[in-house]
Design an enzyme around this catalytic site. Structure first.
Site: not given
Length: 327
Positions: A150, A171, A200, A252, A254, A266
Site C-alpha cells: 500500500c 479515495k 483502498s 490488500h 490480506e 468509520r
C-alpha cells in the site's frame, strides 16, 4: 516444498530441474533447512489487525517463519515517553515491538513494510519519510527480498525508481478486477487469469512510468485501479531462474471480509460516508453483508515465502547474495 526428482531425464508432467518447483534427490538429502527470519515494519495504527492478517498467510506453508515486528525509532521513543495509541495498547507495543535502531545490524531473509493512513499529497512530505527511507536504503544490504504494501509500495517506488504518486480527489477503494499480466517468478502461482482484490488508497503511482520501467514486471493490472502487483526481479545466477528482489503490492489481498465495511462505517462518522467502496457490497447496498471473493489472493504472501526460502542463502551473513540451495 519442491518435488524431489530422481532422474536427469525430463518427466512428462513433473516439474523440471532448474526451476524452484523441483530438486534433485541428492541435493534434497544434503539440504540444510533453518527458520526464515522476516522483519515486519508495521506502520499501521491498528497494529494487531495487521499482525494477524499477515501472520495468517506467512505461516500458511510447511516452512518455519520467525517474525520480528518493528516500528520507527520516533514512534517507539514517543511510546516510551508516554504517547498513547488510540488503537493499539502501549503494553502490546512494549512487549512485541522493537525500534529500527535495535535491529539494523541484523540480516533478514525477508522484509515487509506496511501501509499507513498518510494523507499528504506526496509520500516524501510525510513526517516519517526520512525514517522509512533509511529503512529502505538499509534493506539493500541487510535483506534478501522485500515486500512493500500500500503506502509503503508507493514510497518504495519513489525511493528506488523515482516514480511519483499523486493524491486523488476521492479515495480509490472497493473490490476491483485485476488481470494476470505476467509472472516470471511464480509469485502469483495458482491465481486465475482474472481476480478481484480489495483496494483502498488516496494516492496512485504513475501507471505509465511503471509500465515503461524495464526493471519492473507488472504482474497484475486493473483497468480501473491501474498496476497493483509489481515485481523487481533478479537472476539468481547466469542462466538461472529469477526471484523477486522487491515486490510492490498496492492492493490488500490480506483484508478480512469486513475490513472495507469497517472503513466505510468509520468514514460515515467522520465525513458522512459520501463515497462507498465500489463493487464491494452486494447490489451496491451497504445494508447487505459483503461476500469474500478474494480470500485465495492472500496466497501471494505464502508464495513469496516459498520463493524466499528457495533462493536465500543458508548462511544469513551472505545476504543479500542469492544461492539456489541445490535446486
Amino acid at each position: 516444498m519442491p518435488v524431489i526428482i530422481t532422474s536427469q531425464e525430463k518427466h512428462p508432467f513433473l516439474p523440471s530441474l532448474g526451476t524452484t518447483s523441483a530438486i534433485h534427490y541428492k541435493s534434497a538429502l544434503q539440504q540444510d533447512i533453518r527458520p526464515l527470519e522476516i522483519a515486519i515494519v508495521n506502520l499501521m495504527a491498528d497494529k494487531q489487525t495487521t499482525e494477524r492478517q499477515l501472520a495468517y498467510w506467512l505461516g500458511h506453508t510447511p516452512l518455519q517463519v520467525e517474525l520480528t515486528f518493528i516500528a520507527t525509532d520516533s514512534y517507539m521513543n514517543a511510546i516510551r515517553n508516554g504517547h498513547k495509541s488510540k488503537t493499539t495498547s502501549v503494553d502490546h507495543i512494549h512487549k512485541f515491538y522493537r525500534g529500527f535502531s535495535e535491529i539494523k545490524n541484523h540480516k533478514y531473509d525477508g522484509l515487509i513494510v506496511t501501509g499507513v493512513n498518510a494523507l499528504k499529497d506526496r509520500v516524501e512530505q510525510e513526517a516519517f519519510w526520512p525514517e522509512v527511507q533509511e529503512i529502505m536504503e538499509w534493506s539493500r544490504t541487510n535483506v534478501f527480498s522485500s515486500l512493500y504494501l500500500c503506502w509503503a509500495a508507493k514510497a518504495a517506488l519513489k525511493h528506488f525508481h523515482n516514480i511519483d504518486s499523486l493524491k486523488r480527489e476521492e479515495k480509490l477503494w472497493g473490490l476491483f478486477e485485476h488481470d494476470l499480466v505476467s509472472d516470471e517468478t511464480g509469485l502469483a502461482f495458482g491465481f486465475p487469469d482474472r481476480f478481484a482484490v480489495p483496494v483502498s488508497r488516496w494516492k496512485s503511482p504513475n501507471a505509465k512510468a511503471i509500465r515503461h520501467n524495464k526493471k519492473l514486471e507488472v504482474i497484475a493490472d486493473s483497468a480501473e485501479a491501474g498496476p497493483n502487483i509489481i515485481a523487481e526481479n533478479k537472476r539468481a545466477e547466469e542462466g538461472g531462474p529469477n526471484f523477486p528482489r522487491r515486490v510492490y503490492i498496492l492492493n490488500h489481498p490480506e483484508y478480512d471480509t469486513e475490513t472495507l465495511q469497517t472503513e466505510y462505517a468509520r468514514d460515515k462518522k467522520t465525513n458522512g460516508g459520501k463515497v462507498k467502496p465500489l463493487h464491494y457490497f452486494p447490489q451496491d447496498n451497504p445494508q447487505q453483508p459483503p461476500i469474500n471473493q478474494w480470500r485465495y489472493t492472500g496466497f501471494i504472501y505464502s508464495n513469496w515465502i516459498k520463493l524466499v526460502y528457495a533462493f536465500t542463502p543458508y548462511d544469513r551473513h551472505l545476504i543479500p547474495q542469492a544461492t539456489r540451495k541445490g535446486i
